[in-house]
Structures are given as C-alpha cells and as structure tokens.
Enzyme design. Sequence first.
Site, short mmCIF file in Angstrom:
data_model
loop_
_atom_site.label_atom_id
_atom_site.label_comp_id
_atom_site.label_asym_id
_atom_site.label_seq_id
_atom_site.Cartn_x
_atom_site.Cartn_y
_atom_site.Cartn_z
N ARG A 67 0.87 -1.18 0.00
CA ARG A 67 0.00 0.00 0.00
C ARG A 67 0.90 1.23 0.00
NH1 ARG A 67 -5.23 -1.41 1.44
NH2 ARG A 67 -5.44 -3.34 2.65
N HIS A 119 2.85 -9.62 1.15
CA HIS A 119 2.57 -8.66 2.22
C HIS A 119 3.86 -8.18 2.89
CE1 HIS A 119 0.86 -7.57 6.32
NE2 HIS A 119 0.10 -6.87 5.51
N TYR A 125 0.78 5.33 11.96
CA TYR A 125 0.99 3.93 12.33
C TYR A 125 2.32 3.77 13.05
CZ TYR A 125 -2.83 2.33 9.24
OH TYR A 125 -4.04 2.10 8.65
#
Length: 722
Positions: A404, A464, A497
Amino acid sequence: MIDSAIVDSGISDAEDDDFDDAVEAPDAQLPENRYLDRELSWLAFNQRVLELAEDPKTPLLERANFLAIFASNLDEFFMVRVAGLKRRIVTGLAVPTNVGTSPSEALAAISAAAHALQVRHATAWSESVRPALSEAGIEVVGWDDLDDTERSGMYDYFQAKVFPILMPLAVDPAHPFPYISGLSLNLAIRIRNARTGRQEFARLKVPQMMPRFVAVPGDGTRTRFLPLEELIAQHLDDLFPGMQILDHHTFRLTRNEDMVIEEDETENLIQALEAELLRRRFGPPIRLEIGEDMDAVTLDLLIKELDITEQEVYRVPGLLDLRALFEVAGIRRPELRYAPHVPTTALAFQPVDQESRADIFAAIRKSDVLVHHPYESFATSVQAFLEQAARDPHVLAIKQTLYRTSGDSPIVEALIDAAESGKQVLALVEIKARFDEANNIVWARKLEKAGVHVVYGLVGLKTHSKLTLVIREEKDELRTYSHVGTGNYNPKTSRLYEDLSLFTADAQVGRDLTRLFNELSGYAIEKKFKRLLVAPLHLRKGLLRLIDREAQNALDGKGGHVRIKVNSMVDEQIIDALYRASAAGAKVDVWVRGICSLRTDLPGVSDNITVRSILGRYLEHSRIFAFGNGGEPEVYIGSADMMHRNLDRRVEALVRVTSAKHVSELLALFDLAMDERVASWHLGEGGVWTRHSVDEHGKPLIDLQDRRMSSVKRRRQARAIR
C-alpha cells in the site's frame, strides 16, 4: 483504511481471509474449548476503540475521531467478515468457525453484539461527545435550532449547491425500485399524489461528494453545522412540487464488498481484478441501518425490495453514518487535540551539520539502524534511503515490494527516477491489497511506463512483506543495503501507524533478499534462508520451533520466555504452541491490537500467559517476536500476523535483529507495554477485555506512546547538547 484513521479494523490492513477457519483436531493434552470466537473478539476490539471515544480524558476532537473510526471499522467488518459468513450460508459451505459454531449461529451472535455496540456508539455521540463539542463552541444543530436569517441562508445554499445535483427516483409501476449503492446515505420518502390521491414512494440519495456537515454562517464565535440530509429533508417540496410530503426517513445499506479472484498462470490479473472491482459495487445487501423513527410501512418496503432479513436491520438512534465525524475532527482547534508530535530523524541518519545531507549508506555501513515510526521520521529514513539510491550513480539496482502506498507517493517517484536514470528497478506491486486495488493498478501501470520491471508476485499468494534491496558498486565489488519493515511504504500512514524499520548492510541479509526477490519475480524456489523467516514455507515451522524451544527451556529450568506483538492472534497451531509453553512453565506475553482467539482463563494451560492491548493516538502496527533463548534473546521483526492467511497464503518475512543494542531496546519496549503501571486493556475471564487507565488512587497510568515520544525527544536533545 484511511489516512485519518489511527485505529483500524485489522481487516483492510490485514486484508482478506478465505474463511477456512475450521478448527483442527484437538490436541490430546489441551481442552477443546480453548479458543475465543474471532468475530466476537474483533467486535471487542472495536469496543475498545469506542471506549476511547467515551473517555472524557481523551481530547475532545480525538473523541470525535474515534467515533468516526469505530463507524468505519464496523463498515469494513460487515463488508468482509459478515459478508463472508453469509456467503457460506447461501452457498451451503457450512464450515464451522474457529470455535466450532455454525455460520448461522455465528451470525446470530454477531448480530446481537453489533446491535448493542451500534446503539452504544450512537449514544456516545448524542449524549456525550456532541454536548461536549457544543460547550466548546462546535455545534451540530438541527433545522429547529436555526433562526429565520440562518434558515434563509441555508435555503440559498441548498438552491445554489445542492438542489441541482439531487436525483429523486420514484417507485411505481413505471419505475422499478432503484439500485441502492453500498454505504450511501438515503432518504426514503412517502408522498401523496395531489392529482390521483395515491400514496407513492421515492428514494433520494444524499450526495456523497458534498460535505456531510454544512457550515452555518455566523458571527465567528461558534462553529455550527447542519447535517446535509436534514437540509435536504426540509426542502423536499422543491423536489416534489404539487405533491404532499407525508413522511421521510434516513436509511443506509451495507453490501458485500469482498472479492474472490480465481487465478491461474495464464490469466491477466489486472484485467480480472478490474472486472471484479466493477462487480463489487453490486454485492448482495448484508446490513440495513435505519433511523429509530422509521415507520413500519417504509421499513417493510425496504426489507422486501432489498431482500434483507429483519436480523440484518439496525435501528440506530440519531444520525446515521458517523464516519462523517472525520470532518468535525479535522477542525483547527489544536487545544482540543493531542499535543502535536514532530517525528525526529533517527540519530544514525542525522546529518553532520545543517548544511549537509545525511549519507544514509554510510550510516548503514557503520552498523544496523533500527528506526521506530512515527516517533522517528519515515521521510528521513525509508524515503531518504530510496531517494538516495535513486540518484546515486553507484547504485545499480533497486528491488522493492509495494503493498500500500499513498496517491502522491515519493516512494513510487523515487523508483521511477531510478529507472529513468538507467538503473535496474524491480517493483513487486500487490494489486490485490483490499480496498487499494484500483490505486495499485494505477501505480503499477505508471511504473511500467517508466521502465520499472513490475511483477505481481506468486500465483495464489499475496505479497505482504515490506522489503527493499539496494545493490551498490563499491571498490569494484557489489554491496547490498537492505530494509525490512513492519509497515507499508506509505508516507501518509507512517505518521499515524507505529512501525519498525531495520536497515542493514549485512551480506547475509542481502543474499537472503536476493534469493527471495528471485523467487517472487521468477521461478526460483528457496528451501532456506539464514536471517529471514519467510512464509508460506518456513515461517510457521520456524516460529513453532522457537516457541517449543522456550517450553523445553522452562522444563530444563532455564526460564523460557516468549514475547509476541501482533495485530491479530488467531492461528490455532501458534496458540496451541503458546498453551504448551505456558503449561511447561514458560512465561508468555502477548501484545495484540485487534483480534485475539487466545484465552487466559484455562487453569493449568494458560496460567503463565498475559495478554495486553494498547490503543491510542497511533495505531500499534509493528510485529515483534522475542524468545528468551536461555539468556541470549533471539528477536525478530516483520510483517506477519498470527493468522492463517499470513502464515499459509502470503509472502511474509521476519528478519532477525542481531544488534545487542536493538535487542535490548525492543525488549524494553515490550516490557514497558506489559508493565502494570502502563495504561492498557487486559484480557481476562470469558474473553472480556478490561481497561486499566488509572491506579488505585485514581492517578492516570503511564501512556506508552507518550513515554516513547518523550524518550525520543530526550535522545534528540542529548545529541544537540553534544
């Protein structure tokens, strides 16, 4: 999820699950009822988010933000998890949940818990946050609260900005019931035809491209907003001239927005994904939210036309779709927000003086560098690393995974600059990252046009892992510089984050990453890595071996200790290994943000297990795995959560942290999180999470994130003094 959300669901961030949560054969030495229901555990996580919104000690605009996050999280939960359960029922794939219940039983339990949470959420807004905002000079008002001058101004706004784009849709024999898009806010309107005397029904969609809260002009002493749907509702006569408006009610529909992509070696993945994105818009309904005042006639019509069950109807007191509170939370009132924190540059990457630019490669050559975001800057570490690699004439190649990233990503621009300057650039773009698929397709094509070698990973697996490999020519030799992170290459979310980044020039890590990238882009199949644990082939087995070693150390009197920090703890094999370690006498500490199926109330099994959760201004996103190893701790960081998909159906990577300084720093961080003096939620009897925020004297407990910010600030000040 979204840039403004600092606590997310663990659904879009952890993305998808194919619902293969069937419970494995029970371990002969462990009780059968040893797991917590994963869906109810997720709802318990969102309840913790709600508790932050309910807490009057949380800054007021942050409380509004947490209410919006709760709403956004719950939408995703329904669109993905609830949708998946419903799909299993409809298709007859009655695979039991992780606790052995049927999908229909699970849906009933979810419905009961979600109904109660939605009412609690609405109450927190109407009875707590909204009145507090009003006291602070920020009002969300109704039409009746406006005077004649304000109403006149609002009518002018309606005529100029709103009326032209509204599209009332009649429902009658000539006009079938219209398609209701997912997550849209709508007005259900009953009218009487003045000519025929018949009652008719119309649907009016509240425009999504407009601000949900319309600013009411005033003298500047207060900030006042009128909900857009109320402004529209007060002027329905303009939309239906000659008709009598009998009644109107708001409603909102949630649809199944999960996607299933069938892959094979010959399929064009981007084309298949684009087609599936179009189909997503027309997923079946799974939740209908209505205002508490909706009459039975209108509700019966909606239930019939939408083919939805009464269990799927959620009657909500007050405003629907409180995601709109993100707009309110963005008001510039710094005294109503958390005190600002400006990320500092990691000490190793700070330039020698203000006039010069830091040499990232030189710093990494000296020793491994561990960066803790957002306390330490992403821009002056990860971004600077890639930008220096792009412009350095000695860099020959850059290889990176992209899961992302933001729409205006300097990361992508650095890769494009590198390719255009003649470097070999490989970007593994995961275009199946849920709810970011369309974004990633755009970036993949832009990268390809610039000459970047774009690949989409291995068939059937999502990539991922967060990896970058830079190959640089130095003194007629090739040297590797590696980055392994726990978070996405996204400059925007890096400010919200909490994540870790390890930079190293270690040749073994470079060889491991070279082999892994070859596997991802070509046909190589690696059997083993030296400093990495990689899923899906090695990670599960590696973690089980490390946990079992701690169990044996405990039995041998060496004091076994397992520490795991993850977003989700669901995988049965990992949980069973932790139970065995606990039963053997090893200490097990689990720090989890979201879902946790691990229980702490099993006598003789979980006696040595402690589970904590920390939520706050930053989203705890890093993954840490630490093992006592008989007094020589072994610590890993990386991208994997303890879920089936991460261990079995994804490319994930953990890297071993070898610097004694970094190991001590990570263990100290973990020990602080587990300290009784630190504010956190404790998992206890029956899977209930209890918040611990004050001591026995009512004094606030330590805020871990505040403590971490202070620690980074002190280090910066100490460096400045030197």
